[in-house]
Design a protein around this motif. Structure first.
Motif, mmCIF file in Angstrom:
data_model
loop_
_atom_site.group_PDB
_atom_site.id
_atom_site.type_symbol
_atom_site.label_atom_id
_atom_site.label_comp_id
_atom_site.label_asym_id
_atom_site.label_seq_id
_atom_site.Cartn_x
_atom_site.Cartn_y
_atom_site.Cartn_z
ATOM 1 N N UNK A 222 25.862 33.038 37.287
ATOM 2 C CA UNK A 222 25.769 34.378 37.869
ATOM 3 C C UNK A 222 25.880 34.353 39.395
ATOM 4 N N UNK A 223 25.598 33.206 39.999
ATOM 5 C CA UNK A 223 25.637 33.096 41.459
ATOM 6 C C UNK A 223 26.934 32.491 41.970
ATOM 7 N N UNK A 224 27.760 32.024 41.070
ATOM 8 C CA UNK A 224 28.944 31.257 41.473
ATOM 9 C C UNK A 224 29.878 32.059 42.375
ATOM 10 N N UNK A 244 37.982 27.730 43.550
ATOM 11 C CA UNK A 244 38.214 29.064 43.010
ATOM 12 C C UNK A 244 36.981 29.473 42.216
ATOM 13 N N UNK A 245 36.108 30.264 42.842
ATOM 14 C CA UNK A 245 34.847 30.627 42.191
ATOM 15 C C UNK A 245 34.985 31.816 41.250
ATOM 16 N N UNK A 246 36.201 32.343 41.110
ATOM 17 C CA UNK A 246 36.402 33.398 40.117
ATOM 18 C C UNK A 246 36.555 32.807 38.723
ATOM 19 N N UNK A 265 44.229 34.775 43.679
ATOM 20 C CA UNK A 265 43.970 35.540 42.468
ATOM 21 C C UNK A 265 43.409 36.902 42.831
ATOM 22 N N UNK A 266 43.856 37.928 42.128
ATOM 23 C CA UNK A 266 43.403 39.278 42.425
ATOM 24 C C UNK A 266 43.670 40.171 41.239
ATOM 25 N N UNK A 267 42.802 41.169 41.060
ATOM 26 C CA UNK A 267 43.032 42.151 40.015
ATOM 27 C C UNK A 267 43.827 43.326 40.557
ATOM 28 N N UNK A 268 44.156 43.290 41.848
ATOM 29 C CA UNK A 268 44.966 44.346 42.439
ATOM 30 C C UNK A 268 46.404 44.208 41.953
ATOM 31 N N UNK A 269 47.212 45.255 42.225
ATOM 32 C CA UNK A 269 48.579 45.258 41.734
ATOM 33 C C UNK A 269 49.386 44.102 42.304
ATOM 34 N N UNK A 270 49.161 43.750 43.546
ATOM 35 C CA UNK A 270 49.839 42.610 44.155
ATOM 36 C C UNK A 270 48.840 41.831 44.987
ATOM 37 N N UNK A 271 49.051 40.521 45.100
ATOM 38 C CA UNK A 271 48.173 39.684 45.916
ATOM 39 C C UNK A 271 48.407 39.990 47.388
ATOM 40 N N UNK A 272 47.398 39.850 48.234
ATOM 41 C CA UNK A 272 47.573 40.143 49.659
ATOM 42 C C UNK A 272 48.565 39.193 50.303
ATOM 43 N N UNK A 273 49.328 39.653 51.292
ATOM 44 C CA UNK A 273 50.294 38.799 51.989
ATOM 45 C C UNK A 273 49.609 37.651 52.715
ATOM 46 N N UNK A 274 50.424 36.685 53.125
ATOM 47 C CA UNK A 274 49.889 35.501 53.799
ATOM 48 C C UNK A 274 49.173 35.844 55.092
ATOM 49 N N UNK A 275 49.485 36.981 55.701
ATOM 50 C CA UNK A 275 48.840 37.365 56.956
ATOM 51 C C UNK A 275 47.336 37.512 56.794
#
Length: 352
Positions: A222-224, A244-246, A265-275
């Motif tokens: 639960x704390x990971x 990767x703690x997910x 890793x992300x549940x969003x539509x696209x992963x955030x850019x490298x910036x």
């Protein structure tokens, strides 16, 4: 045996002949060059406890407060008390500790958590670390005078120096004489002398060892991921080491310890850019979960119907802000390039 001795003697004579021939021929060439003074200076960057290596400069407590509030408080708390991001820097020391140079709470256990000012013995350690590694999102960005000032303010919060103190290369020795744990350093250990007392006491398993020993301690599942994915919380300065703690913890030791450097890793539509990773945004913000600041999905939801959101967010990132998402301020990110700002804000506000 006599054949072995003769062979060894022949090898030794041949080796001596090679050395003699090399000496006659002169020094070897093509094996590198002498380091330049500039290259040596680039390596010789530490500050010793006797203050050798300390550059000239100065900074007052009041000037340090301004630096602290703008660049340090978001992680370390307004008074160095933060336990949300890092362990507290200030606390656990007394006036008597300042007189004796030994922190009593390290022995009697009355302080539940060891703070930085309880443990550190030398001002040079604080100065050197701040100079090289802080602030976390933009290391080495502070000027020499800013390092002096913020170190003075940290010591002032610990009641080590007075409000009107000006820390400099000329006065740092005065501050050293007031450090609460200045007499707490010992050299009687294996890290100082190979004949010293070992720091770690352990009996190695030399026979009939278990093939897959179970770990002696584990982090509750639960704390990971309580503070977001550690694999993404890295700054561009230095290596990436977070796991990767997910994902669930590995079943076997040594598995799943390598951190992804690019994958996010992300549940969003696209992963955030490298910036986002290049500018250490993910150190304080999760994609869809709160870390120190709000998640990017929460920011997107808040500003989705605001036509002026793009301009407003650019200013908040560049100049910092406070109060929008709670008491923890967002420090100014004035090191972020304009083109990166457009990418960051554009992705945050893009519809899913």
């Amino acid at each position: 045996m006599s054949r072995f001795i003769k062979t060894a003697a022949a090898i030794a004579v041949a080796g001596a002949a090679v050395v003699a021939a090399a000496a006659i021929a002169g020094p070897l060439t093509g094996l590198g060059r002498t380091a330049t003074p500039k290259e040596i200076a680039a390596w010789d960057i530490d500050v010793r406890p006797d203050f050798k290596g300390l550059p000239k400069g100065s900074g007052s407590v009041s000037a340090g407060q301004a630096v602290w509030e703008g660049k340090c408080a978001s992680c370390h708390g307004t008074f160095g008390e933060s336990n949300e991001v890092f362990t507290p820097l200030v606390g656990g020391t007394t006036a008597e500790d300042g007189r004796s140079g030994r922190v009593a709470a390290l022995v009697n256990g009355r302080q539940p958590q060891k703070t930085t000012l309880m443990k550190v013995a030398t001002v040079s350690t604080l100065w050197d670390y701040i100079n090289r590694a802080m602030p976390w999102n933009a290391p080495k960005s502070l000027t020499t005078d800013e390092v002096y000032a913020v170190t003075a303010y940290l010591l002032n919060m610990g009641e080590i120096v007075p409000d009107d103190f000006v820390l400099s290369d000329a006065t740092i020795a005065q501050a050293q004489q007031r450090m609460p744990n200045r007499n707490g350093m010992t050299t009687n250990h294996g890290m100082w002398d190979i004949k010293g007392k070992p720091d770690v006491h352990s009996v190695a398993c030399m026979k009939n060892c278990p093939a897959d020993p179970a770990p002696r301690s584990t982090l509750p599942e639960a704390s990971r991921n309580a503070h977001g994915n550690l694999a993404l919380q890295t700054r561009a300065f230095g290596a990436t080491r977070g796991v990767d703690t997910t994902r669930p913890a590995p079943a076997r030791l040594g598995e799943g310890t390598a951190a992804p450097v690019v994958a996010m890793a992300s549940t969003a539509s696209t992963a955030p850019p490298a910036a986002f990773q290049a500018n250490a945004c993910l150190a304080c913000h999760g994609v869809d979960s709160k870390v120190v600041g709000p998640s990017f999905m929460s920011v997107r939801a808040k500003y989705k119907d605001d036509p002026g959101a793009s301009v407003r967010l650019v200013e908040k990132i560049r100049n910092g802000s406070t109060g929008s998402w709670g008491p923890i301020p967002m420090p100014a990110q004035d090191h972020v390039k304009d083109e990166d700002l457009k990418v960051l804000v554009g992705w945050i506000l893009a519809p899913q």
